[in-house]
Structure formats: C-alpha cells, structure tokens
Design an enzyme around this catalytic site. Structure first.
Site, PDB file in Angstrom:
ATOM      1  N   HIS A 173      29.480  31.783  46.281  1.00 58.43           N
ATOM      2  CA  HIS A 173      30.600  30.897  46.260  1.00 58.43           C
ATOM      3  C   HIS A 173      30.205  29.950  47.478  1.00 58.43           C
ATOM      4  O   HIS A 173      30.073  30.356  48.659  1.00 58.43           O
ATOM      5  CB  HIS A 173      31.872  31.480  46.387  1.00 58.43           C
ATOM      6  CG  HIS A 173      32.329  32.191  44.957  1.00 58.43           C
ATOM      7  ND1 HIS A 173      33.260  33.265  44.960  1.00 58.43           N
ATOM      8  CD2 HIS A 173      32.221  31.484  43.670  1.00 58.43           C
ATOM      9  CE1 HIS A 173      33.257  33.453  43.535  1.00 58.43           C
ATOM     10  NE2 HIS A 173      32.998  32.382  42.843  1.00 58.43           N
ATOM     11  N   GLU A 176      32.321  29.890  50.959  1.00 53.81           N
ATOM     12  CA  GLU A 176      32.495  31.073  51.776  1.00 53.81           C
ATOM     13  C   GLU A 176      31.618  31.497  52.703  1.00 53.81           C
ATOM     14  O   GLU A 176      30.691  32.325  52.709  1.00 53.81           O
ATOM     15  CB  GLU A 176      32.857  32.257  50.768  1.00 53.81           C
ATOM     16  CG  GLU A 176      33.908  31.962  49.713  1.00 53.81           C
ATOM     17  CD  GLU A 176      33.845  32.877  48.394  1.00 53.81           C
ATOM     18  OE1 GLU A 176      33.050  33.878  48.210  1.00 53.81           O
ATOM     19  OE2 GLU A 176      34.495  32.425  47.639  1.00 53.81           O
ATOM     20  N   HIS A 300      31.823  38.260  49.794  1.00 56.83           N
ATOM     21  CA  HIS A 300      33.019  36.974  49.533  1.00 56.83           C
ATOM     22  C   HIS A 300      33.794  36.769  50.542  1.00 56.83           C
ATOM     23  O   HIS A 300      33.813  37.665  51.346  1.00 56.83           O
ATOM     24  CB  HIS A 300      33.619  37.313  48.249  1.00 56.83           C
ATOM     25  CG  HIS A 300      32.666  37.093  46.806  1.00 56.83           C
ATOM     26  ND1 HIS A 300      32.864  36.011  46.086  1.00 56.83           N
ATOM     27  CD2 HIS A 300      31.914  37.935  46.456  1.00 56.83           C
ATOM     28  CE1 HIS A 300      31.950  36.073  45.019  1.00 56.83           C
ATOM     29  NE2 HIS A 300      31.315  37.070  45.282  1.00 56.83           N
ATOM     30  N   GLU A 376      35.700  41.120  50.088  1.00 58.50           N
ATOM     31  CA  GLU A 376      36.334  40.009  50.361  1.00 58.50           C
ATOM     32  C   GLU A 376      36.512  40.107  51.946  1.00 58.50           C
ATOM     33  O   GLU A 376      37.369  40.764  52.567  1.00 58.50           O
ATOM     34  CB  GLU A 376      37.541  39.463  49.712  1.00 58.50           C
ATOM     35  CG  GLU A 376      37.707  39.488  48.336  1.00 58.50           C
ATOM     36  CD  GLU A 376      37.169  38.222  47.681  1.00 58.50           C
ATOM     37  OE1 GLU A 376      36.866  37.284  48.428  1.00 58.50           O
ATOM     38  OE2 GLU A 376      37.094  38.193  46.366  1.00 58.50           O
TER      39      GLU A 376
HETATM   40  O1  0X9 Z   1      37.212  35.242  42.076  1.00 51.24           O
HETATM   41  C1  0X9 Z   1      36.033  35.765  42.537  1.00 51.24           C
HETATM   42  O2  0X9 Z   1      35.021  35.511  42.295  1.00 51.24           O
HETATM   43  C2  0X9 Z   1      36.106  36.960  43.748  1.00 51.24           C
HETATM   44  N1  0X9 Z   1      37.133  36.173  44.549  1.00 51.24           N
HETATM   45  S1  0X9 Z   1      36.761  34.695  45.533  1.00 51.24           S
HETATM   46  O3  0X9 Z   1      38.155  34.394  46.127  1.00 51.24           O
HETATM   47  N2  0X9 Z   1      35.669  35.120  46.430  1.00 51.24           N
HETATM   48  O4  0X9 Z   1      36.311  33.811  44.384  1.00 51.24           O
HETATM   49  C3  0X9 Z   1      36.536  37.944  43.345  1.00 51.24           C
HETATM   50  C4  0X9 Z   1      35.731  38.659  42.200  1.00 51.24           C
HETATM   51  C5  0X9 Z   1      35.953  40.121  42.065  1.00 51.24           C
HETATM   52  N3  0X9 Z   1      36.169  40.270  40.455  1.00 51.24           N
HETATM   53  C6  0X9 Z   1      35.139  40.913  40.034  1.00 51.24           C
HETATM   54  N4  0X9 Z   1      34.119  41.456  40.957  1.00 51.24           N
HETATM   55  N5  0X9 Z   1      34.816  41.268  38.628  1.00 51.24           N
HETATM   56 ZN    ZN Z   2      34.082  34.277  46.565  1.00 50.04          ZN
END
Ligand code: 0X9
Ligand code: ZN
Ligand code: ZN
Length: 421
Positions: A173, A176, A300, A376
């Site tokens: 992303h 980030e 992330h 995260e």
């Molecule tokens: O939404 C996302 O892709 C991730 N959070 S973010 O705020 N960095 O965008 C979390 C993804 C977690 N879910 C899975 N790994 N399936």
């Molecule tokens: Zn992310």
C-alpha cells in the site's frame, strides 16, 4: 537578457506547476467513529466510497477512521447524528501533518537513515550500497516490473546454506511509508548489529525482503498525492486509477464481500486475479521459492495489529492456536519494550474486517506457508499513515523485538524445519 527572462519565466512556471500538481489536504480532518456493529461500519464505508471528499483510513468493527474534506464535515456530522454515532476528531488538519513530515528533510536524499522518509531512488541507492558492501551474504532479487515500468527490487540475506526462509513484503500500500522505513532498518540491522540475539536471527534464517512492492504508488505518494493507496494501472472504462494490490491475489478473489468491484473504491480488487503486474510479479517470485519459505509477513500500517488468515472467511485456519501463540509472543515482546506499544492479534476477518485476495491468505492457502501474517504497524490513529519521523526508530526497535520473539516461538512450535533439500 531576453533568454535570461525566458529561463526565469519558465522556471517560475515549472515551480508553480510543480507545487500546484501536488494534492493538498488543507483542513481535511480525520474522525474516529465508534461503531457498535458491522452494519454501522458498512454504512460509513458506503459513505466513503466514490468520493473525493471522504477517504477511509481505517475500518474495523469497533472503530472507523474517516478523512473528510472541510466542505463535507457538516455532512458527516449530520449523518452520524442521525444514527447517534459519537464522532471524535483524530486529526484536525491532515495537511499540517504532511507538512510536519517534510520538515525533517534537512538531510539530502543521498545520506540514507531513519530520521526521515526517503523517496524510492534513495531506497534503491541504499540497497545498492548494502549489496556492494556485503557481497558474500547478500544478493539482489529481481521481482519484476511495475505497470509504469519501474523495477521492483528485493534483497536476500543468507549467511549459510540450509536455513529456513522468511519473506517480508512491504509497502504494497503506497501511503504506508513506515513499512519500507522498517524494512530497510531491519536489513541494515541484520548486517551490522553486534547483538548476539540479532546476529542469530540474521544468520540462522534466510531473509527475503522487498522494501517497496508498490513502486508506482509509492512514487506517486511522494510526488503527487500523499494519501494514495492503490496501484497506478488505469482501469478500462473508468476514470479511476489503480486497484488495491492487497485484494488482487488469486485466493478466494472477490469472495464474501472482501473486496470491491467498483474501480473507484479503495479496495477495488482489479479486473481479475493478478491483474496488477506488481502482484503477479511477487506471487510468481514467492511461488518459485516456496519450498524455502517457512514464514511470510506483509508489512502494513496502521493499527498495531497482527493478523493471521483468514481474511476472506470467518472460519479459523487449522493451525489457529499456533498462529495466535506466535502473534502473542510478538505482542508481549513489543509491550515489554520501553515504549510499551500494544499490539492486538487475531484473524484478519475477526480482528479487522473481511478482506479477500490478500498476500498472507494467498501465501497460506495456495503456497502452504503455515505462518503467514499481516502486521499493521504504529500507530492507532493519532497520526495514522503520516507517522512522524521521530517515531521511525522506536517503531523499528519494536519490530525487531517482536520478530525475535516471533521467530523463537515459531521455532519452539516446530515451524522452522527446512522443507527443501
Ligand atoms: O485492508 C488491508 O489490506 C490491510 N489493512 S490496511 O489498513 N493496511 O489497508 C489489512 C489486510 C488484512 N486482511 C487480510 N490479510 N486478509
Ligand atoms: Zn496496508
Ligand atoms: Zn473460495
């Protein structure tokens, strides 16, 4: 004289364009809305979809963080009042956070470090420097090419034959930034630390680290829009650009509302699995070395969470207890650091929200990497994606402490047996 005026005139135009083409977030606010259930969460997500005035920073079943343009603050207030949802200001002016982040840019781009954030070119120069300095234990990884034609680079650190492998994906992303700062800091630490535990962590595992996967998006966050998340590949028949690369992996793609079919949404899954060249490239690379990988971690921000599979279903993975024990070890170790940072953990779907086609679900389900996580990093929303540069090193130290405990627990539970011969 005439040509001098011309030069000055074009310089002025160039500078004006240069600054005018950067997206500004003057008086944009980020609100925290405490939601009581999934319905309320989805209601706010809907509000945020398809609008330049709203941008979702975080969405969970307890809290939603939403960035709002100054014009639409009233709208949000009316909306949440109608549903009697409490509204709290988390960030009062996003632009001032972005400006603050730039202030630490006193050093030039060529001296790399961790007291400010660097553009892609400086991260690449850092990698080159490391590769040149430690040729016996490092090698360059060529992941592939982005939509806009940039190289996606990684580095392998291997001190000896027969190590279990750990793959780190970072900055999928674009906004980030703390993720690639942490990845480069870890690379440096693995090569230079004299701490006994860190030496053992570095030398007894093969590290595959990709500091910036979404290279096009990352460059775009530096040059044009700090809040960009997705890739930069245009979508046919849409004026919106890019897909969410963390919804684009070929594992239960687009199932259970874990992603959006709307090209304008922040979680747009792409036209098909692996439609994004960056995602296809990293998947091909991981698949090519999967026997060598015991652990995968996708970096992330933000939220201070360790997330295991699954994101696409609420079902628990078969080694759920082990996945949680390893996450707990990371969380406890970080909590014990002087900063006292608290990480919670759970499955992606349980602790955060449904998300299909994410890296760690794909690695777990399709590549049989039994310890696959999304982390995260800091913080929980005070600064969100714009984590102040003074926090980079504390955050990196947290990550290292967490990883040491994580890998130790993984070893205890038998997850570091090498799978290749
Ligand atoms: O939404 C996302 O892709 C991730 N959070 S973010 O705020 N960095 O965008 C979390 C993804 C977690 N879910 C899975 N790994 N399936
Ligand atoms: Zn992310
Ligand atoms: Zn399925």
């Amino acid at each position: 004289m005439k040509s001098l005026i011309l030069v000055i005139a074009s310089l002025v135009i160039f500078l004006a364009l240069g600054s005018a083409s950067k997206v500004r977030y003057d008086n944009f606010k980020v609100f925290k809305i405490r939601t009581k259930n999934v319905e309320q969460q989805q209601m706010i997500e809907k509000l945020a979809a398809n609008s330049e005035n709203f941008n979702l920073w975080h969405s969970g079943n307890k809290e939603v963080h939403i960035m709002v343009s100054p014009q639409k603050v009233i709208h949000l207030q009316n909306y949440t009042r109608a549903y009697s949802l409490p509204l709290e200001v988390m960030v009062s002016n996003v632009q001032s956070l972005i400006d603050g982040e730039q202030l630490s840019k006193s050093t030039d781009d060529s001296t790399f470090g961790w007291t400010r954030y660097y553009p892609l070119s400086a991260i690449e120069a850092f990698l080159d420097e490391i590769l040149a300095k430690y040729p016996a234990v490092t090698s360059a990884i060529d992941i592939g090419t982005s939509y806009e034609g940039r190289k996606i680079r990684g580095i392998k650190i291997s001190y000896k034959e027969g190590n279990p492998g750990i793959f780190i994906e970072s900055n999928i992303h674009a906004r980030e930034w703390i993720t690639s700062a942490t990845a480069t800091w870890l690379i440096n630490e693995f090569l230079t630390s004299t701490d006994e535990d860190v030496r053992s962590l570095a030398e007894n595992h093969d590290w595959y680290i990709v500091p910036v996967l979404n290279v096009d998006g990352f460059v775009y966050t530096h040059d044009t829009d700090r809040m960009w998340r997705k890739t930069r590949q245009p979508v046919n028949f849409s004026s919106c650009i890019g897909a969410d690369p963390n919804r684009n992996f070929d594992s239960h793609w687009m199932e259970n509302n874990g992603a959006s079919a709307d090209p304008c949404a922040q979680t747009y899954a792409g036209t098909e699995p692996f439609s994004e060249p960056e995602v296809k490239a990293i998947a091909d690379y991981i698949a090519s070395i999967k026997e060598r990988l015991n652990i995968l971690i996708a970096f992330h921000s933000y939220g201070q969470l360790l997330l295991s599979p699954y994101g696409w279903t609420g079902d628990l993975p078969s080694n759920y207890d082990d996945l949680m024990a390893v996450a707990e070890a990371y969380s406890n170790a970080v909590k014990a650091m002087p900063y006292g940072t608290e990480y919670t953990y759970g499955t992606s779907s349980g602790a955060l929200y449904f998300a299909s086609g994410a890296t760690n679900d794909w690695a777990y389900s399709e590549q049989d990497i039994r310890l696959s996580y999304t982390i995260e990093f800091r913080d929980t929303g005070r600064f969100g994606f714009i984590l102040p540069p003074v926090q980079i090193i504390p955050q990196c130290e947290d990550a290292l402490a967490g990883l040491l405990a994580f890998v130790k627990k993984a070893d205890e539970l038998g997850y570091l047996e090498v799978k290749y011969t």
